[in-house]
Design a protein around this motif. Structure first.
Motif, mmCIF file in Angstrom:
data_model
loop_
_atom_site.group_PDB
_atom_site.id
_atom_site.type_symbol
_atom_site.label_atom_id
_atom_site.label_comp_id
_atom_site.label_asym_id
_atom_site.label_seq_id
_atom_site.Cartn_x
_atom_site.Cartn_y
_atom_site.Cartn_z
ATOM 1 N N ALA A 73 86.526 -11.370 88.913
ATOM 2 C CA ALA A 73 86.622 -11.736 90.104
ATOM 3 C C ALA A 73 85.434 -10.993 90.538
ATOM 4 N N VAL A 74 84.494 -10.350 90.320
ATOM 5 C CA VAL A 74 83.287 -10.009 90.889
ATOM 6 C C VAL A 74 82.273 -11.312 90.264
ATOM 7 N N LEU A 75 82.361 -11.622 88.387
ATOM 8 C CA LEU A 75 81.780 -12.644 88.025
ATOM 9 C C LEU A 75 81.463 -14.231 89.076
ATOM 10 N N ALA A 76 83.228 -14.139 89.836
ATOM 11 C CA ALA A 76 83.862 -15.387 89.938
ATOM 12 C C ALA A 76 83.041 -15.373 91.301
ATOM 13 N N VAL A 77 82.637 -13.889 92.024
ATOM 14 C CA VAL A 77 81.609 -14.222 93.427
ATOM 15 C C VAL A 77 80.238 -14.898 92.727
ATOM 16 N N TYR A 78 80.128 -14.785 91.504
ATOM 17 C CA TYR A 78 78.265 -14.203 90.918
ATOM 18 C C TYR A 78 77.943 -15.437 90.821
ATOM 19 N N PHE A 79 78.854 -15.724 90.099
ATOM 20 C CA PHE A 79 78.263 -17.527 89.259
ATOM 21 C C PHE A 79 78.741 -18.759 90.298
ATOM 22 N N GLU A 80 79.459 -17.949 91.276
ATOM 23 C CA GLU A 80 80.626 -18.767 92.335
ATOM 24 C C GLU A 80 81.446 -19.759 91.396
ATOM 25 N N ILE A 81 82.080 -19.144 90.959
ATOM 26 C CA ILE A 81 83.562 -20.007 89.974
ATOM 27 C C ILE A 81 84.330 -19.460 90.599
ATOM 28 N N PRO A 82 85.274 -20.561 91.153
ATOM 29 C CA PRO A 82 86.595 -20.314 92.085
ATOM 30 C C PRO A 82 87.619 -20.356 90.859
ATOM 31 N N PHE A 83 87.476 -20.172 89.743
ATOM 32 C CA PHE A 83 88.705 -20.932 89.055
ATOM 33 C C PHE A 83 88.310 -19.744 87.822
ATOM 34 N N LEU A 84 87.706 -18.284 87.943
ATOM 35 C CA LEU A 84 87.504 -17.029 87.639
ATOM 36 C C LEU A 84 88.728 -15.847 88.519
ATOM 37 N N ILE A 85 89.068 -16.918 89.529
ATOM 38 C CA ILE A 85 89.959 -15.778 90.227
ATOM 39 C C ILE A 85 90.962 -15.774 90.166
ATOM 40 N N VAL A 86 91.371 -17.462 89.820
ATOM 41 C CA VAL A 86 92.425 -17.358 89.416
ATOM 42 C C VAL A 86 92.871 -16.709 87.776
ATOM 43 N N CYS A 87 91.846 -17.221 87.316
ATOM 44 C CA CYS A 87 92.223 -16.301 85.687
ATOM 45 C C CYS A 87 92.264 -15.008 86.141
ATOM 46 N N SER A 88 91.995 -14.110 86.335
ATOM 47 C CA SER A 88 91.944 -13.317 87.293
ATOM 48 C C SER A 88 93.308 -12.595 88.071
ATOM 49 N N ILE A 89 93.649 -13.268 88.253
ATOM 50 C CA ILE A 89 94.934 -13.474 89.068
ATOM 51 C C ILE A 89 96.798 -13.348 88.264
ATOM 52 N N CYS A 90 96.566 -13.502 87.484
ATOM 53 C CA CYS A 90 97.030 -14.407 85.589
ATOM 54 C C CYS A 90 97.144 -12.637 84.781
ATOM 55 N N LEU A 91 95.699 -12.772 84.593
ATOM 56 C CA LEU A 91 95.562 -11.705 83.848
ATOM 57 C C LEU A 91 96.377 -10.536 84.503
ATOM 58 N N ALA A 92 96.723 -10.025 85.711
ATOM 59 C CA ALA A 92 96.491 -9.117 86.505
ATOM 60 C C ALA A 92 98.526 -9.585 86.655
ATOM 61 N N LEU A 93 98.740 -10.136 86.717
ATOM 62 C CA LEU A 93 100.203 -10.476 86.893
ATOM 63 C C LEU A 93 100.813 -10.380 85.436
ATOM 64 N N TRP A 94 100.326 -10.656 84.161
ATOM 65 C CA TRP A 94 100.498 -10.821 82.787
ATOM 66 C C TRP A 94 100.965 -8.875 82.735
#
Length: 113
Positions: A73-94
């Motif tokens: 999530a921090v890297l998503a803000v840093y690189f301005e890539i919103p898709f990393l937030i979706v991946c982060s949420i999926c990983l947390a749910l897993w």
């Protein structure tokens, strides 16, 4: 016009207090927390491999997974890539599903079933 002037004054006051533009502040923060996350991930991995009990291993994997989620999530803000937030949420749910499965497994093992 006064609202815009007020916003500009507030923004310049914020920049003056911090001393860095927002982009530089995010970059500095990411560079500061990266070694901390690296050390934490190494320690979690050691605990997951050498943990004396299954519960210790599960806890280490949980901590590792949630730290990776936060760092993504921090890297998503840093690189301005919103898709990393979706991946982060999926990983947390897993990781949450893994917790539920392991809790059920450990409970069944204690009951002797």
């Amino acid at each position: 016009m006064t609202k815009l002037k007020s916003f500009n004054e507030s923004y310049s006051l914020l920049i003056g207090c911090v001393g860095l533009p927002i982009e530089e502040l995010v970059k500095t923060t990411v560079m500061a927390i990266t070694p901390i996350f690296a050390v934490a991930m190494v320690l979690y991995t050691v605990r997951a491999v050498k943990g004396p009990t299954v519960a210790d291993m599960v806890l280490a994997i949980d901590c590792l997974t949630f730290d990776v989620c936060f760092f993504m999530a921090v890297l998503a803000v840093y690189f301005e890539i919103p898709f990393l937030i979706v991946c982060s949420i999926c990983l947390a749910l897993w990781a949450y599903i893994f917790d539920l499965y392991m809790a059920k497994y450990l409970e069944r093992k204690e009951l002797g079933e």
